[in-house]
Design a protein around this motif. Structure first.
Motif, PDB file in Angstrom:
ATOM      1  N   MET A 150     -27.642   9.758 -70.927  1.00 29.98           N
ATOM      2  CA  MET A 150     -28.003   9.067 -72.157  1.00 29.98           C
ATOM      3  C   MET A 150     -27.852   7.564 -71.963  1.00 29.98           C
ATOM      4  O   MET A 150     -26.982   7.111 -71.216  1.00 29.98           O
ATOM      5  CB  MET A 150     -27.116   9.533 -73.316  1.00 29.98           C
ATOM      6  CG  MET A 150     -27.148  11.022 -73.595  1.00 29.98           C
ATOM      7  SD  MET A 150     -28.786  11.606 -74.085  1.00 29.98           S
ATOM      8  CE  MET A 150     -29.020  10.736 -75.622  1.00 29.98           C
ATOM      9  N   ALA A 151     -28.690   6.826 -72.648  1.00 32.01           N
ATOM     10  CA  ALA A 151     -28.625   5.373 -72.491  1.00 32.01           C
ATOM     11  C   ALA A 151     -29.085   4.681 -73.765  1.00 32.01           C
ATOM     12  O   ALA A 151     -29.817   5.255 -74.576  1.00 32.01           O
ATOM     13  CB  ALA A 151     -29.491   4.931 -71.316  1.00 32.01           C
ATOM     14  N   TRP A 152     -28.632   3.462 -73.892  1.00 29.02           N
ATOM     15  CA  TRP A 152     -29.087   2.579 -74.962  1.00 29.02           C
ATOM     16  C   TRP A 152     -29.870   1.431 -74.330  1.00 29.02           C
ATOM     17  O   TRP A 152     -29.424   0.834 -73.345  1.00 29.02           O
ATOM     18  CB  TRP A 152     -27.909   2.025 -75.752  1.00 29.02           C
ATOM     19  CG  TRP A 152     -27.247   3.025 -76.637  1.00 29.02           C
ATOM     20  CD1 TRP A 152     -26.145   3.779 -76.354  1.00 29.02           C
ATOM     21  CD2 TRP A 152     -27.645   3.372 -77.969  1.00 29.02           C
ATOM     22  NE1 TRP A 152     -25.834   4.586 -77.414  1.00 29.02           N
ATOM     23  CE2 TRP A 152     -26.735   4.350 -78.424  1.00 29.02           C
ATOM     24  CE3 TRP A 152     -28.666   2.958 -78.816  1.00 29.02           C
ATOM     25  CZ2 TRP A 152     -26.825   4.926 -79.692  1.00 29.02           C
ATOM     26  CZ3 TRP A 152     -28.757   3.526 -80.073  1.00 29.02           C
ATOM     27  CH2 TRP A 152     -27.833   4.501 -80.501  1.00 29.02           C
ATOM     28  N   GLY A 173     -20.148  11.648 -67.458  1.00 31.61           N
ATOM     29  CA  GLY A 173     -19.346  10.657 -68.175  1.00 31.61           C
ATOM     30  C   GLY A 173     -19.223   9.303 -67.504  1.00 31.61           C
ATOM     31  O   GLY A 173     -18.534   8.422 -68.031  1.00 31.61           O
ATOM     32  N   THR A 174     -19.896   9.116 -66.392  1.00 29.88           N
ATOM     33  CA  THR A 174     -19.877   7.803 -65.750  1.00 29.88           C
ATOM     34  C   THR A 174     -20.682   6.809 -66.566  1.00 29.88           C
ATOM     35  O   THR A 174     -21.798   7.110 -66.992  1.00 29.88           O
ATOM     36  CB  THR A 174     -20.460   7.896 -64.336  1.00 29.88           C
ATOM     37  OG1 THR A 174     -19.690   8.831 -63.572  1.00 29.88           O
ATOM     38  CG2 THR A 174     -20.414   6.536 -63.652  1.00 29.88           C
ATOM     39  N   THR A 175     -20.112   5.632 -66.772  1.00 32.98           N
ATOM     40  CA  THR A 175     -20.762   4.634 -67.620  1.00 32.98           C
ATOM     41  C   THR A 175     -21.208   3.422 -66.818  1.00 32.98           C
ATOM     42  O   THR A 175     -20.609   3.069 -65.797  1.00 32.98           O
ATOM     43  CB  THR A 175     -19.822   4.171 -68.735  1.00 32.98           C
ATOM     44  OG1 THR A 175     -18.630   3.633 -68.157  1.00 32.98           O
ATOM     45  CG2 THR A 175     -19.447   5.331 -69.647  1.00 32.98           C
ATOM     46  N   THR A 176     -22.265   2.789 -67.295  1.00 31.37           N
ATOM     47  CA  THR A 176     -22.768   1.542 -66.736  1.00 31.37           C
ATOM     48  C   THR A 176     -23.127   0.611 -67.880  1.00 31.37           C
ATOM     49  O   THR A 176     -23.478   1.076 -68.980  1.00 31.37           O
ATOM     50  CB  THR A 176     -24.010   1.762 -65.855  1.00 31.37           C
ATOM     51  OG1 THR A 176     -25.020   2.409 -66.635  1.00 31.37           O
ATOM     52  CG2 THR A 176     -23.693   2.624 -64.646  1.00 31.37           C
ATOM     53  N   TYR A 177     -23.034  -0.686 -67.609  1.00 31.75           N
ATOM     54  CA  TYR A 177     -23.309  -1.688 -68.640  1.00 31.75           C
ATOM     55  C   TYR A 177     -24.090  -2.849 -68.056  1.00 31.75           C
ATOM     56  O   TYR A 177     -23.905  -3.235 -66.902  1.00 31.75           O
ATOM     57  CB  TYR A 177     -21.995  -2.226 -69.224  1.00 31.75           C
ATOM     58  CG  TYR A 177     -21.177  -1.194 -69.935  1.00 31.75           C
ATOM     59  CD1 TYR A 177     -20.161  -0.513 -69.267  1.00 31.75           C
ATOM     60  CD2 TYR A 177     -21.415  -0.889 -71.275  1.00 31.75           C
ATOM     61  CE1 TYR A 177     -19.407   0.452 -69.911  1.00 31.75           C
ATOM     62  CE2 TYR A 177     -20.660   0.075 -71.933  1.00 31.75           C
ATOM     63  CZ  TYR A 177     -19.672   0.737 -71.244  1.00 31.75           C
ATOM     64  OH  TYR A 177     -18.924   1.699 -71.896  1.00 31.75           O
TER      65      TYR A 177
END
Length: 114
Positions: free
Chosen positions: A34-36, A55-59
């Protein structure tokens, strides 16, 4: 039928906070990354934050330390907690679900202004 629906946008003053929600139906949510994304007037759509099925996140660099993405697989929902908002965060925010196909919501408007 797959549906991706964003909510939580609105008008907020600089320095304020908002939490966006995105609920997806018609898919096995836990399998999807999922992404924004966001798109400001006159600009191209850009990635803001992403969270993998594990659950790995990127920004994006522009939001690191201010925005937090999270997911609740039991609710088929992904969130974007936005703190310390700036005028340049003003945009339509879109939710994306990606696995074997790409699904997009219609967006929710965030306006940061005094």
């Amino acid at each position: 039928q797959v549906q991706v629906v964003e909510s939580g946008g609105g008008l907020v003053q600089p320095g304020g906070s908002l939490r966006l929600s995105c609920t997806a139906s018609g898919i096995i949510f836990s399998r999807f990354a999922m992404a924004w994304y966001r798109q400001a007037p006159g600009n191209q759509r850009e990635a803001v934050a992403g969270i993998s099925s594990s659950g790995t996140t990127t920004y994006a660099d522009s939001v690191k330390g201010r925005f937090t993405i999270s997911r609740d697989n039991a609710k088929n929902t992904v969130y974007l907690q936005m703190n310390s908002l700036k005028a340049e965060d003003t945009a339509v925010y879109y939710c994306n679900a990606r696995y074997t196909a790409d699904y997009w919501g219609k967006g929710t408007l965030v306006t940061v202004s005094s």
